[in-house]
Write a protein that holds these residues in place. Structure first.
Motif, PDB file in Angstrom:
ATOM      1  N   LEU A 446     -19.301 -14.572  76.748  1.00 11.95           N
ATOM      2  CA  LEU A 446     -18.998 -13.998  75.528  1.00 11.95           C
ATOM      3  C   LEU A 446     -20.285 -13.705  74.612  1.00 11.95           C
ATOM      4  O   LEU A 446     -21.258 -14.559  74.705  1.00 11.95           O
ATOM      5  CB  LEU A 446     -18.228 -15.321  74.713  1.00 11.95           C
ATOM      6  CG  LEU A 446     -17.996 -14.695  73.166  1.00 11.95           C
ATOM      7  CD1 LEU A 446     -16.975 -13.723  73.133  1.00 11.95           C
ATOM      8  CD2 LEU A 446     -17.437 -16.120  72.518  1.00 11.95           C
ATOM      9  N   LEU A 447     -20.446 -12.725  73.729  1.00 14.13           N
ATOM     10  CA  LEU A 447     -21.396 -12.646  72.922  1.00 14.13           C
ATOM     11  C   LEU A 447     -20.674 -12.254  71.679  1.00 14.13           C
ATOM     12  O   LEU A 447     -19.938 -11.423  71.438  1.00 14.13           O
ATOM     13  CB  LEU A 447     -22.131 -11.125  73.051  1.00 14.13           C
ATOM     14  CG  LEU A 447     -23.141 -10.839  72.277  1.00 14.13           C
ATOM     15  CD1 LEU A 447     -24.137 -12.029  72.090  1.00 14.13           C
ATOM     16  CD2 LEU A 447     -24.037  -9.726  72.693  1.00 14.13           C
ATOM     17  N   GLU A 448     -20.852 -13.385  70.593  1.00 14.43           N
ATOM     18  CA  GLU A 448     -20.226 -13.409  69.469  1.00 14.43           C
ATOM     19  C   GLU A 448     -21.281 -12.660  68.636  1.00 14.43           C
ATOM     20  O   GLU A 448     -22.257 -13.115  68.139  1.00 14.43           O
ATOM     21  CB  GLU A 448     -19.835 -14.815  68.907  1.00 14.43           C
ATOM     22  CG  GLU A 448     -19.070 -15.051  67.658  1.00 14.43           C
ATOM     23  CD  GLU A 448     -18.667 -16.393  67.373  1.00 14.43           C
ATOM     24  OE1 GLU A 448     -17.656 -16.792  66.737  1.00 14.43           O
ATOM     25  OE2 GLU A 448     -19.564 -17.114  67.343  1.00 14.43           O
ATOM     26  N   GLU A 449     -20.826 -11.424  68.069  1.00 16.76           N
ATOM     27  CA  GLU A 449     -21.650 -10.562  67.365  1.00 16.76           C
ATOM     28  C   GLU A 449     -21.457 -10.664  65.725  1.00 16.76           C
ATOM     29  O   GLU A 449     -19.963 -10.620  65.347  1.00 16.76           O
ATOM     30  CB  GLU A 449     -21.651  -9.170  67.854  1.00 16.76           C
ATOM     31  CG  GLU A 449     -21.954  -9.076  69.213  1.00 16.76           C
ATOM     32  CD  GLU A 449     -22.398  -7.501  69.306  1.00 16.76           C
ATOM     33  OE1 GLU A 449     -22.440  -6.463  68.658  1.00 16.76           O
ATOM     34  OE2 GLU A 449     -22.697  -7.112  70.637  1.00 16.76           O
ATOM     35  N   VAL A 450     -22.258 -11.048  64.973  1.00 16.49           N
ATOM     36  CA  VAL A 450     -22.089 -11.311  63.715  1.00 16.49           C
ATOM     37  C   VAL A 450     -22.643 -10.348  62.706  1.00 16.49           C
ATOM     38  O   VAL A 450     -23.809 -10.046  62.579  1.00 16.49           O
ATOM     39  CB  VAL A 450     -22.832 -12.739  63.218  1.00 16.49           C
ATOM     40  CG1 VAL A 450     -22.078 -13.188  61.859  1.00 16.49           C
ATOM     41  CG2 VAL A 450     -22.167 -13.617  64.357  1.00 16.49           C
ATOM     42  N   MET A 464     -22.733  -3.637  70.145  1.00 15.45           N
ATOM     43  CA  MET A 464     -21.615  -3.749  70.965  1.00 15.45           C
ATOM     44  C   MET A 464     -21.578  -3.119  72.249  1.00 15.45           C
ATOM     45  O   MET A 464     -21.347  -3.514  73.400  1.00 15.45           O
ATOM     46  CB  MET A 464     -20.339  -3.170  70.402  1.00 15.45           C
ATOM     47  CG  MET A 464     -19.810  -3.756  68.943  1.00 15.45           C
ATOM     48  SD  MET A 464     -19.300  -5.430  69.440  1.00 15.45           S
ATOM     49  CE  MET A 464     -17.445  -4.931  69.572  1.00 15.45           C
ATOM     50  N   ALA A 465     -22.265  -1.737  72.043  1.00 11.70           N
ATOM     51  CA  ALA A 465     -22.530  -1.112  73.464  1.00 11.70           C
ATOM     52  C   ALA A 465     -23.717  -1.992  74.419  1.00 11.70           C
ATOM     53  O   ALA A 465     -23.364  -1.954  75.692  1.00 11.70           O
ATOM     54  CB  ALA A 465     -22.909   0.352  73.274  1.00 11.70           C
ATOM     55  N   LEU A 466     -24.545  -2.439  73.600  1.00 12.22           N
ATOM     56  CA  LEU A 466     -25.731  -3.212  74.457  1.00 12.22           C
ATOM     57  C   LEU A 466     -25.025  -4.485  75.183  1.00 12.22           C
ATOM     58  O   LEU A 466     -25.225  -5.019  76.172  1.00 12.22           O
ATOM     59  CB  LEU A 466     -26.627  -3.553  73.447  1.00 12.22           C
ATOM     60  CG  LEU A 466     -27.714  -4.633  73.931  1.00 12.22           C
ATOM     61  CD1 LEU A 466     -28.644  -3.770  75.032  1.00 12.22           C
ATOM     62  CD2 LEU A 466     -28.632  -4.863  72.859  1.00 12.22           C
ATOM     63  N   ALA A 467     -24.071  -5.087  74.568  1.00 12.27           N
ATOM     64  CA  ALA A 467     -23.302  -6.229  75.072  1.00 12.27           C
ATOM     65  C   ALA A 467     -22.770  -5.859  76.446  1.00 12.27           C
ATOM     66  O   ALA A 467     -23.133  -6.675  77.459  1.00 12.27           O
ATOM     67  CB  ALA A 467     -22.295  -6.647  74.100  1.00 12.27           C
TER      68      ALA A 467
END
Length: 694
Positions: A446-450, A464-467
């Motif tokens: 998971l990567l929770e982007e804030v 989002m694309a980098l994740a």
């Protein structure tokens, strides 16, 4: 050339009839594709000018699986069994030409062919178990007859694909084609005819089943080998039973057994939850107010501030994606230690055979260490990963604002602090974002982007694309204390601590949540993470927790010290209940004037889970999360919520929001206003709706 259907064409190329599927993007087995393949094969059989047939696909892949949008809908003709039967009964050899991925129904279709060729980059597999299902078109019956029972069990019950080289080795593929695949498949088909090779009908092959028939313990041994990983999942067991049918029953009877086991899963809750989650994960990639065509920033270099556990783990994600990283620490000794840990982590992976030495060397060659922030002046993204202190973070971001080039993304890995406030320490808050990695950062998906109130659409879309580029599952959320995941987790933790004061044993709280499907309960999890982490956070906020604080005051920080909520023997991570902790709990309950009592497992589960669902409803009301399904993605990938329950929101819908609402009202009468249902939960419950209806 003849168009059989909208998605399939037939063309005679010399003495070989070529049936080509073209159903972008992944050539899924929709009704039109099935009808076209059947018609194409029949056209080839009727064509007197051809002596063999090739089944190929346009685009980037062979048939990548069933059309999942047809799940749950009335079946349409022809079914896949009929299509495969037509292929297998062809009086002319049929060769599958595989590129990209042949998955699920795609591989089952290829198994109906008499021969299979593939490009070297192709992958094949039967991943239905990941949707809570099993291969339902003969895959469990044909695959063991080709690759043997042990390999088939691994592929079917595990769901992971194998590459073309491995497929050739185990006999699943007959030849690897260099150059143009269709031309290579045509040449192979001509060779089959010229050499007079037989029509290999897999359904008639039994030789590779004989070893399993002589070794009845094979299945029991396999069940033991996957017991931990498949705990509580229904699909792996049905997969095993279906393969047992292949070994012990005639082919046609085995197909009937496969169908019975498939329908058992299809009609069950677990498959519904896993299929729901399949779509939820993909939906999480989309941010409702960020257009699909939003331009992206180029991310070719990265900077990490902090070479500790989080910073090092974050750096590894970028290195493995081939992105050069400059990692910065305050002192050379801290930097050296962090760099050594990264190197040793890679070395451990190499020693386990999960990474080549060349790959490790390449990763390490992309890593640069520094003790000067100025060395981040030209990177495309900086991720700050230091301890949770607002003043220090604001100071760093103020410096980065002056050092970093215009257009660079400034990200923080904070899990608790106000990122809006951090962004205001710069002159470019639109380039500031939270990237909350979960520990260990090089492992957790998971990567929770804030997003802050000012984060630009371009920065959000880029991150989002980098994740995905660095192998993470992203979910975009808004700013609040704890964001989405930890804010919900806090509610569970609060109730767990109240339950042990009221009389529940902490090992019972952990057991109930473990049996529910979580990797571990709250107290074992705290011991694993380190109890001192929460202690420092509480101290910073001026908050107390009688049991947790007392444990920490004794230096019981968890597994790393050998004692926490539990005792741990040296070299053994199995938690052992400790009378010292039980005395701490009893004394804390007495000091608080609590009369302890027996607490049932049912109450433990409801009191730990329902506040999570209630808090999630508040998060949705506040717009912190865009969708209920995003919350589920966060909890499955960040906290190990069992995917066969779909996530806390899907679980809530399954048991009924009205039932949760009514139970919360009962708890409110007993325990007070903290159990007041969220307005959104109340509204949906009274309307007879669920979170799925939002």
């Amino acid at each position: 050339m003849t168009a059989i259907t909208e998605f399939v064409r037939y063309e005679a190329q010399g003495t070989v009839g070529v049936v080509t599927v073209n159903n972008p993007p992944v050539n899924a087995l929709s009704q039109g594709v099935r009808e076209g393949i059947k018609g194409g094969i029949e056209a080839g059989m009727a064509d007197a000018s051809v002596t063999s047939i090739v089944l190929a696909c346009d685009g980037r892949t062979f048939i990548a699986g069933a059309d999942i949008t047809e799940f749950g809908k009335p079946p349409t003709e022809p079914g896949l069994h009929e299509v495969i039967g037509t292929i297998e009964s062809s009086n002319k050899p049929v060769v599958a030409a595989i590129h990209g991925t042949a998955l699920g129904g795609g591989l089952e279709t290829a198994l109906g062919c008499h021969y299979r060729v593939a490009v070297a980059s192709a992958k094949v597999g039967l991943p239905e178990v990941k949707l809570g299902l099993l291969p339902g078109a003969g895959g469990t019956q044909r695959l063991p007859r080709v690759v043997g029972v042990p390999m088939a069990l691994t592929m079917i019950a595990g769901g992971a694909p194998i590459g073309a080289k491995k497929a050739l080795e185990v006999g699943l593929v007959d030849e690897i084609v260099d150059g143009d695949l269709t031309e290579g498949a045509i040449e192979f088909a001509k060779k089959v005819v010229a050499e007079g090779r037989p029509l290999v009908k897999i359904s008639d092959q039994n030789e590779k089943l004989e070893d399993a028939r002589k070794n009845p313990s094979l299945f029991a041994d396999f069940r033991k080998s996957i017991a931990r990983k498949s705990r509580n999942f229904e699909a792996p067991e049905n997969c095993i039973k279906a393969v047992e049918g292949a070994v012990n029953l005639p082919f046609d009877e085995g197909l009937k057994r496969e169908r019975e086991l498939f329908m058992e899963l299809m009609q069950g809750e677990q498959s519904g939850a896993q299929q729901y989650f399949f779509f939820a994960e993909r939906l999480a990639n989309k941010i409702p107010d960020v257009p699909k065509d939003t331009p992206l920033l180029d991310i070719n270099t990265a900077g990490i501030i902090g070479a500790g556990t989080m910073g090092g783990g974050i750096a590894m994600n970028f290195l493995q994606a081939g992105i050069p990283v400059t990692i910065v620490e305050t002192k050379q000794e801290f930097l050296d230690k962090g760099m050594d840990i990264i190197k040793s982590n890679y070395a451990a992976t190499v020693s386990k055979g999960r990474m080549s030495q060349d790959a490790m060397d390449k990763c390490m060659s992309l890593l640069t260490g520094s003790i000067n922030l100025e060395d981040l002046s030209d990177v495309d993204i900086v991720i700050e990963a230091i301890f949770e202190n607002m003043d220090v973070k604001k100071d760093i971001f103020g410096k980065l604002d002056k050092i970093c080039k215009q257009g660079a993304i400034l990200a923080t890995n904070t899990s608790t602090l106000d990122i809006d406030e951090i962004g205001e320490a710069t002159t470019r808050p639109e380039y500031v974002i939270g990237l909350h990695f979960f520990s260990p950062a090089n492992v957790m998906k998971l990567l929770e982007e804030v997003r802050t109130k000012k984060t630009s659409a371009t920065v959000m879309a880029t991150c989002m694309a980098l994740a995905k580029r660095i192998g993470k599952i992203p979910a975009m959320v808004g700013v609040c204390e704890g964001f989405v995941g930890n804010r919900i987790l806090a509610q569970r933790g609060e109730q767990a601590n109240k339950l042990i004061l009221e009389g529940a044993k902490l090992e019972d709280v952990d057991r109930v949540l473990f049996d529910f499907g979580l990797p571990m309960g709250p107290f074992a999890m705290s011991d694993l993470a380190g109890n001192d982490v929460g202690w420092r956070i509480r101290q910073g906020k001026g908050v107390t927790s009688p049991v947790a604080d007392a444990i920490c005051e004794l230096g019981r920080f968890g597994q790393k010290t050998g004692d926490g909520y539990y005792h741990y023997e040296k070299g053994n991570r199995t938690p052992q209940p400790d009378p010292i902790v039980e005395d701490i709990i009893i004394n804390a309950a007495r000091d608080a004037g609590i009369n302890r009592r027996q607490v049932s497992d049912e109450e433990i589960l409801k009191r730990c889970v329902y506040p999570m669902i209630n808090e999630a409803a508040k998060i949705l009301e506040e717009g912190i999360a865009s969708r209920a399904s995003d919350i589920d993605v966060i909890w499955v990938y960040g906290y190990g919520w069992p995917v066969y329950r779909g996530g806390p929101m899907r679980y809530a819908d399954h048991i009924g929001l009205d039932n949760i609402y009514n139970d919360m009202l009962k708890f409110k009468e007993e325990f007070g206003d903290e159990w007041t249902p969220a307005p959104l939960l109340e509204k949906l419950a009274k309307e007879g709706k669920g979170f799925k209806d939002l």
